[in-house]
Each structure stands twice: as structure tokens, then as C-alpha cells.
Write a protein that holds these residues in place. Structure first.
Motif, PDB file in Angstrom:
ATOM      1  N   ALA A   1       0.739  -1.328  -0.018  1.00  0.00           N
ATOM      2  CA  ALA A   1      -0.098  -0.022   0.075  1.00  0.00           C
ATOM      3  C   ALA A   1       0.696   1.143   0.078  1.00  0.00           C
ATOM      4  N   GLU A   2       1.940   1.390   0.821  1.00  0.00           N
ATOM      5  CA  GLU A   2       2.792   2.388   0.846  1.00  0.00           C
ATOM      6  C   GLU A   2       3.692   2.608  -0.497  1.00  0.00           C
ATOM      7  N   LEU A   3       3.969   1.563  -1.015  1.00  0.00           N
ATOM      8  CA  LEU A   3       4.891   1.671  -2.274  1.00  0.00           C
ATOM      9  C   LEU A   3       3.723   2.105  -3.323  1.00  0.00           C
ATOM     10  N   ALA A   4       2.359   1.488  -3.541  1.00  0.00           N
ATOM     11  CA  ALA A   4       1.608   2.170  -4.421  1.00  0.00           C
ATOM     12  C   ALA A   4       1.538   3.798  -4.357  1.00  0.00           C
ATOM     13  N   ASP A   5       1.323   4.060  -3.185  1.00  0.00           N
ATOM     14  CA  ASP A   5       0.952   5.449  -2.832  1.00  0.00           C
ATOM     15  C   ASP A   5       2.264   6.264  -3.438  1.00  0.00           C
ATOM     16  N   TYR A   6       3.289   5.614  -2.786  1.00  0.00           N
ATOM     17  CA  TYR A   6       5.050   6.354  -3.096  1.00  0.00           C
ATOM     18  C   TYR A   6       4.996   6.508  -4.650  1.00  0.00           C
ATOM     19  N   PHE A   7       4.819   5.490  -5.753  1.00  0.00           N
ATOM     20  CA  PHE A   7       4.952   5.510  -7.003  1.00  0.00           C
ATOM     21  C   PHE A   7       4.159   6.361  -7.833  1.00  0.00           C
ATOM     22  N   ALA A   8       2.800   6.481  -7.102  1.00  0.00           N
ATOM     23  CA  ALA A   8       1.744   7.290  -7.943  1.00  0.00           C
ATOM     24  C   ALA A   8       2.185   8.704  -7.648  1.00  0.00           C
ATOM     25  N   LYS A   9       3.170   9.034  -6.737  1.00  0.00           N
ATOM     26  CA  LYS A   9       3.486  10.432  -6.642  1.00  0.00           C
ATOM     27  C   LYS A   9       4.901  10.615  -7.165  1.00  0.00           C
ATOM     28  N   THR A  10       5.387   9.761  -7.850  1.00  0.00           N
ATOM     29  CA  THR A  10       6.720   9.900  -8.004  1.00  0.00           C
ATOM     30  C   THR A  10       7.195   9.882  -9.474  1.00  0.00           C
ATOM     31  N   THR A  11       7.726  11.106  -9.890  1.00  0.00           N
ATOM     32  CA  THR A  11       8.000  11.233 -11.458  1.00  0.00           C
ATOM     33  C   THR A  11       9.117  10.037 -11.787  1.00  0.00           C
ATOM     34  N   MET A  12       8.576   9.300 -13.037  1.00  0.00           N
ATOM     35  CA  MET A  12       9.495   8.415 -13.743  1.00  0.00           C
ATOM     36  C   MET A  12       9.409   8.635 -14.913  1.00  0.00           C
ATOM     37  N   ARG A  13      10.765   8.145 -15.440  1.00  0.00           N
ATOM     38  CA  ARG A  13      10.946   8.199 -17.129  1.00  0.00           C
ATOM     39  C   ARG A  13      10.182   6.894 -17.383  1.00  0.00           C
ATOM     40  N   PRO A  14       9.695   6.592 -18.828  1.00  0.00           N
ATOM     41  CA  PRO A  14       9.067   5.610 -19.477  1.00  0.00           C
ATOM     42  C   PRO A  14       9.513   4.043 -18.820  1.00  0.00           C
ATOM     43  N   HIS A  15      10.743   3.952 -19.115  1.00  0.00           N
ATOM     44  CA  HIS A  15      11.218   2.442 -18.922  1.00  0.00           C
ATOM     45  C   HIS A  15      10.847   2.203 -17.229  1.00  0.00           C
ATOM     46  N   MET A  16      11.329   2.836 -16.491  1.00  0.00           N
ATOM     47  CA  MET A  16      11.034   2.736 -15.044  1.00  0.00           C
ATOM     48  C   MET A  16       9.549   2.660 -14.952  1.00  0.00           C
ATOM     49  N   ALA A  17       8.713   3.550 -15.177  1.00  0.00           N
ATOM     50  CA  ALA A  17       7.521   3.476 -14.894  1.00  0.00           C
ATOM     51  C   ALA A  17       6.822   2.187 -15.490  1.00  0.00           C
ATOM     52  N   GLN A  18       7.400   1.746 -16.596  1.00  0.00           N
ATOM     53  CA  GLN A  18       6.994   0.119 -17.147  1.00  0.00           C
ATOM     54  C   GLN A  18       7.366  -0.792 -16.248  1.00  0.00           C
ATOM     55  N   MET A  19       8.502  -0.793 -15.667  1.00  0.00           N
ATOM     56  CA  MET A  19       9.001  -1.702 -14.853  1.00  0.00           C
ATOM     57  C   MET A  19       8.106  -1.670 -13.403  1.00  0.00           C
ATOM     58  N   ILE A  20       7.897  -0.563 -13.078  1.00  0.00           N
ATOM     59  CA  ILE A  20       7.222  -0.444 -11.700  1.00  0.00           C
ATOM     60  C   ILE A  20       5.654  -1.008 -11.867  1.00  0.00           C
ATOM     61  N   GLU A  21       5.181  -0.721 -13.035  1.00  0.00           N
ATOM     62  CA  GLU A  21       4.051  -1.212 -13.335  1.00  0.00           C
ATOM     63  C   GLU A  21       3.906  -2.680 -13.285  1.00  0.00           C
ATOM     64  N   ASP A  22       4.879  -3.416 -14.003  1.00  0.00           N
ATOM     65  CA  ASP A  22       5.161  -4.829 -14.111  1.00  0.00           C
ATOM     66  C   ASP A  22       5.135  -5.295 -12.630  1.00  0.00           C
ATOM     67  N   VAL A  23       6.003  -4.626 -11.789  1.00  0.00           N
ATOM     68  CA  VAL A  23       6.349  -5.112 -10.386  1.00  0.00           C
ATOM     69  C   VAL A  23       5.233  -5.121  -9.608  1.00  0.00           C
ATOM     70  N   MET A  24       4.336  -4.075  -9.682  1.00  0.00           N
ATOM     71  CA  MET A  24       3.222  -3.891  -8.857  1.00  0.00           C
ATOM     72  C   MET A  24       2.018  -4.869  -9.403  1.00  0.00           C
ATOM     73  N   ALA A  25       2.086  -5.167 -10.408  1.00  0.00           N
ATOM     74  CA  ALA A  25       1.068  -6.030 -11.159  1.00  0.00           C
ATOM     75  C   ALA A  25       0.826  -7.487 -10.147  1.00  0.00           C
ATOM     76  N   GLY A  26       2.160  -7.842  -9.763  1.00  0.00           N
ATOM     77  CA  GLY A  26       2.033  -9.399  -9.096  1.00  0.00           C
ATOM     78  C   GLY A  26       2.512  -9.105  -7.532  1.00  0.00           C
ATOM     79  N   PRO A  27       2.437 -10.310  -6.967  1.00  0.00           N
ATOM     80  CA  PRO A  27       2.889 -10.175  -5.458  1.00  0.00           C
ATOM     81  C   PRO A  27       4.640  -9.780  -5.746  1.00  0.00           C
ATOM     82  N   LEU A  28       4.636  -8.957  -4.599  1.00  0.00           N
ATOM     83  CA  LEU A  28       6.115  -8.448  -4.666  1.00  0.00           C
ATOM     84  C   LEU A  28       7.127  -9.341  -3.757  1.00  0.00           C
TER      85      LEU A  28
END
Ligand SMILES: [Zn+2]
Length: 512
Positions: free
Chosen positions: A197-224
Motif C-alpha cells: 500500500a505504501e509503495l503504491a502511494d509512493y510510486f503514484a506521486k513519483t515522477t519516472m521516465r518511461p522505462h522505469m514506469a513500465q518496470m514499476i507497473e509490471d512489478v506492482m501487478a504481481g506479488p512483490l
């Protein structure tokens, strides 16, 4: 409270010198960002260093026939010389030592004391002939996520964590012909999923370049996945926990205490006296932390590191990660082992470093792979930088001794627009060296036209705007600015009405 920018590029592995690909990745960008922050009146500290405890040092030393202890010290010396040769000014260069070890152990003892670390059974490839569990550089195989061949740990291609036991067709790096077994060991891990929950909050308000944003989306889609904190191996900082006797702290997990360590070194080098080692990372410190990093260092810092800082609850969390892609040499990956490299130090000995800094900025691998060739360096710097600058400098020089010259309101406005255009590229949120380099080329082309038509009436405007241009270009063109300007502060608003032109230095081309 001080508004302090702490800029960090994660320490490269101590298994050799830095080549131009490394410099064009995080290091030049971090240096430019630090210089710009200072030029606009902000306190800024830049920290990096060398990663001494990764077992890449062991495998590289074995191939070179030297001891790992020798290799890492030699590498650190080479890297410090290379950074200096390129004008990359590091405030804190953190490697290893008692203070660092203490900070790593303090960090994990606090998490351990709060019951945040869990004991888990972990699968490892095992080499019967040496009795070693294999992890990171000791074992090579297919990444279970992107299928690229690479080492265990963090996949260099997709940036995701790869448990050694999950590698496809693993084989030993040092003994590739020996068959491997799979064995289990109990290790301490950090249960990242508990902080979803804390990480989802955090990444929602963090500016990221496209590759990192894609990676974080993939990571958050499954169990960490749980992330290892200790490893059953001997190369590293011994872990002090009774549940895992004989193990070391996983080197990838030294990152957060190392970041605080290099920050402390940076502040002390600039004259600060700290009450505690993590003082500048405390919640009330006024510090904004920004990482400049390749995608392969992002997961341990941004995901696991942030989750651990959240668990401890005492520190700032990093504000931003400015990630880069690969920089290639003539459309092939830089490779030290194949000799396909351009050393930063050799290049800086042959070509004025302002030209290298400009070209690496113009071709910075911010969003995708980009390419270095010596031919492009010569051609691009000649046409976009050296020739127009030298014409502009010659034009300004003809007015030296004939001042003070009047500066018009229109020129003050143009200078202000120029400062704002540069700020768009230098500003941390959308930091972009390619944007800075193209603004530089555009503005220089404009000044070149102005210079061609300069008259007694508008020569003051030309000299004024050249001065402001040079200040805006100074974080990249460090030697030119140092030779031309008494200081490199970038003006916020200008009420200047006259200017007294001073002679300007010329740029020397990169040759043929
Ligand atoms: Zn992968």
C-alpha cells in the motif's frame, strides 16, 4: 530549514575503470544537475563511490589473475581519476571501511530489532566441488522474466530481481563445465509485499521516465517477492544475526545505508559537522534525495529501499530516480572483456572535455539506447558548438574596450526567456541533458546570427545575452565558463542597463 538537494549515483562495481558508456549514463548527468542547483543558489551534495562487496569483484579478479582486494582498490583509484578527468566533481566517494560497515549493521539491526526481517528457505545452485552456494556473478543463466542470459541478482536487461534458484539452465561462472545441484539454505529476507500500500502511494506521486514506469507497473501487478538481506557466502560484510551464522549482508542491500554514508562524506567534505551519520537523511533534515541510475540499480533502491525506509519511518524517502538506458559504441554494447571500449580518461586526454561533455549530453541515453562514435563527436561539436561559439566570441571581442554599452529592455527579456528555456532541461523533475544540449545549440545559433549583424546600437544586447548564455551553459561547458566568468551564478531577474564587454576564450575543436 535548509533546502538541500542530495544527488546520488549508485556505486559501480569495483571491477575496472569507467568507460564513456558509464559516464554518459548517470555520472555526467548527476554532475550537471549538482552544478546547476548550486548556480541557482541551492545547497547541493553529490555522492557516489565504489561497490567493493559485490562478487563481480571476485570473478573479475579471478579472470585478471589478481586478488579481489587489489582489484577493487585499483578500480577505485582509476574511477576517481576518470571522473576528475571529465570534470565530474564528486563530493562524497564512499567505498568501504569501519564507518560504512557500522552504518550497514546499524540499519539492519534496527530492522531486525523491530521484527521486520523474516527467516525464509531459499533455493540456490550449489557447486559440490567447492561446497559453495552460488549467487549474483557466481552463476549465469536465463532470466525467468525476459529470458536474456545474465547473472543472478538483478537482471541487467529487464532490471527485475532474479533469485539464483530461478535462473533457467544455471551454470557456474568460474567452473562452467561442472554440474550444479540445487540446495536450500535459510536466509533473512525483507518481506516487500507487506509494504504494498505504501509503495503504491509512493510510486503514484513519483515522477519516472518511461522505462522505469513500465518496470514499476509490471512489478506492482504481481506479488512483490521477498528480497534477500543475507546470503550464505563469504565475500561481504558479515551478518551479525544468530539465525544465519556465517552469512553476509547481501551487497545489493547495502544501498540505503551506503547512500546515507556517501551523503555524510559529501557534507563533511564541504565543511559540515554532523551530529549523527544519518543526520542529512532524517525526516526533518530538509533534504531532497535524487538518484541518477541505470535501470539495473533501480529495483533495490526504489522498491526494496523505499519499503525499508517506510518500515523504519525515520528518514526521508528518495524523491526521484532519473534513470538511463544503455549507451553504445558504434551500435554495439561497450564491452571491457572484448576490448570494445572508449576509456573516459583517454578520450579526455585527446579531446577538450567541454566538447565531450556537450556531445555526451546531446546523445544522452535518457529514454532509449543511444550511440557514441568519435566521428559524430567531431562533426557535431564542430558545427553546433565550436564554430558558432568562436564566431560569437570574436564578435564580442571587437567591442572590448568600447564599453560600457547600453542593454535594452528587449534584451533583458530575451535573457530571461533563455534562462527559463534552460531551466526546463536542468530542472530536476524533467531533467534532460538532451534538452539542455539542444537549447544550447539553438541559443548559440541565435547569438551567432545576432553577432553577424551587430552594430553600435545593439552590441550591448549581444554582449549581455552572451554572458547569460555562458552562465546557463556553464554546468556543461565547465572549462569555457571558468575561463570567461568570475562566477557562474545564473541570474534570476535582470535589471542590468549597461554591460562592459570582456574578452572571451575560444573553443578548440575535437580534430579529425
Ligand atoms: Zn530479465
Amino acid at each position: 530549514m535548509t533546502d538541500r538537494l542530495v544527488i546520488i549515483s549508485p556505486a559501480p562495481t569495483a571491477n575496472g575503470d569507467l568507460h564513456v558508456g558509464h559516464l554518459a549514463g548517470p555520472f555526467l548527468a548527476a554532475d550537471v544537475c549538482t552544478r546547476y542547483a548550486r548556480a541557482t543558489g541551492r545547497e547541493a551534495l553529490y555522492g557516489t563511490g565504489m561497490h567493493f562487496t559485490q562478487n563481480y569483484v571476485v570473478t573479475a579478479a579471478r579472470k585478471l589473475g589478481v586478488s579481489p582486494e587489489h582489484l577493487r582498490v585499483r578500480s577505485a583509484e582509476q574511477v576517481e581519476r576518470t571522473l576528475a578527468a571529465m570534470g565530474i566533481e564528486v563530493d562524497g566517494f564512499g567505498c568501504i571501511g569501519d564507518r560504512f560497515t557500522k552504518m550497514v549493521l546499524d540499519f539492519y539491526q534496527r530492522l531486525h530489532g523491530q521484527g521486520r526481517l523474516k527467516l525464509r528457505t531459499w533455493r540456490f545452485p550449489f557447486l559440490p566441488s567447492t561446497g559453495e552456494y552460488l549467487m549474483d556473478a557466481y552463476v549465469l543463466g536465463g532470466c525467468p522474466f525476459c529470458l536474456a542470459t545474465g547473472y543472478a541478482g538483478i537482471c541487467e536487461s529487464c532490471g527485475l530481481p532474479v533469485a539464483p534458484g530461478d535462473l533457467i539452465d544455471p551454470r557456474s561462472t568460474l567452473y562452467p563445465d561442472e554440474p550444479l545441484e540445487t540446495r536450500e539454505a535459510e536466509i533473512l529476507v525483507f518481506p516487500v509485499e507487506e509494504y504494498r500500500a505504501e509503495l503504491a502511494d509512493y510510486f503514484a506521486k513519483t515522477t519516472m521516465r518511461p522505462h522505469m514506469a513500465q518496470m514499476i507497473e509490471d512489478v506492482m501487478a504481481g506479488p512483490l517477492p521477498d528480497f534477500p538481506i543475507t546470503q550464505p557466502t563469504s565475500w561481504g560484510i558479515p551478518a551479525p544475526f544468530p539465525e544465519v551464522p556465517g552469512q553476509v549482508i547481501y551487497p545489493h542491500m547495502e544501498g540505503m545505508p551506503w547512500s546515507m554514508f556517501t551523503t555524510a562524506l559529501a557534507a563533511e567534505r564541504r565543511g559540515a559537522v554532523l551530529v549523527s551519520d544519518d543526520e542529512l537523511w532524517r525526516k526533518d533534515s530538509g533534504t531532497t534525495v535524487v538518484y541518477f541510475t541505470g535501470l539495473d540499480a533501480t529495483y533495490p533502491f526504489a522498491v526494496v529501499g523505499t519499503a525499508m525506509l517506510t518500515a523504519l519511518g525515520e528518514h526521508v524517502v528518495p524523491a526521484q530516480y532519473i534513470t538511463n538506458d544503455f549507451y553504445e559504441l558504434a551500435n554495439e554494447k561497450f564491452s571491457t572483456s572484448r576490448g570494445h571500449v572508449v576509456s573516459g580518461r583517454e578520450l579526455a586526454a585527446e579531446v577538450p572535455r567541454d566538447l565531450i561533455r556537450f556531445h555526451l549530453s546531446a546523445t544522452s541515453p535518457e529514454f532509449q539506447r543511444t550511440d557514441f562514435t568519435r566521428e559524430a563527436l567531431v562533426r557535431v561539436t564542430e558545427s553546433r558548438l565550436v564554430r558558432p561559439w568562436n564566431r560569437v566570441a570574436a564578435a564580442v571581442d571587437t567591442w572590448v574596450g568600447r564599453g560600457p554599452l547600453p542593454v535594452s529592455e528587449r534584451s533583458r527579456q530575451s535573457a530571461q526567456r533563455m534562462v527559463e528555456r534552460f531551466a526546463g532541461g536542468y530542472g530536476v523533475r524533467r531533467f534532460s541533458l538532451t534538452a539542455v544540449a539542444s537549447t544550447m545549440a539553438e541559443q548559440l545559433a541565435r547569438l551567432d546570427q545576432m553577432a553577424a549583424g551587430a552594430t553600435k546600437e545593439n552590441a550591448g544586447d549581444l554582449c549581455h545575452e552572451v554572458d547569460v548564455f555562458l552562465r546557463c551553459a556553464a554546468p556543461v561547458l565547465i572549462d569555457l565558463a571558468a575561463a570567461a566568468l568570475p562566477d557562474t551564478a545564473i541570474p534570476t531577474a535582470s535589471d542590468i542597463t549597461t554591460v562592459t564587454p570582456a574578452p572571451l576564450p575560444r573553443l578548440t575543436g575535437a580534430g579529425g
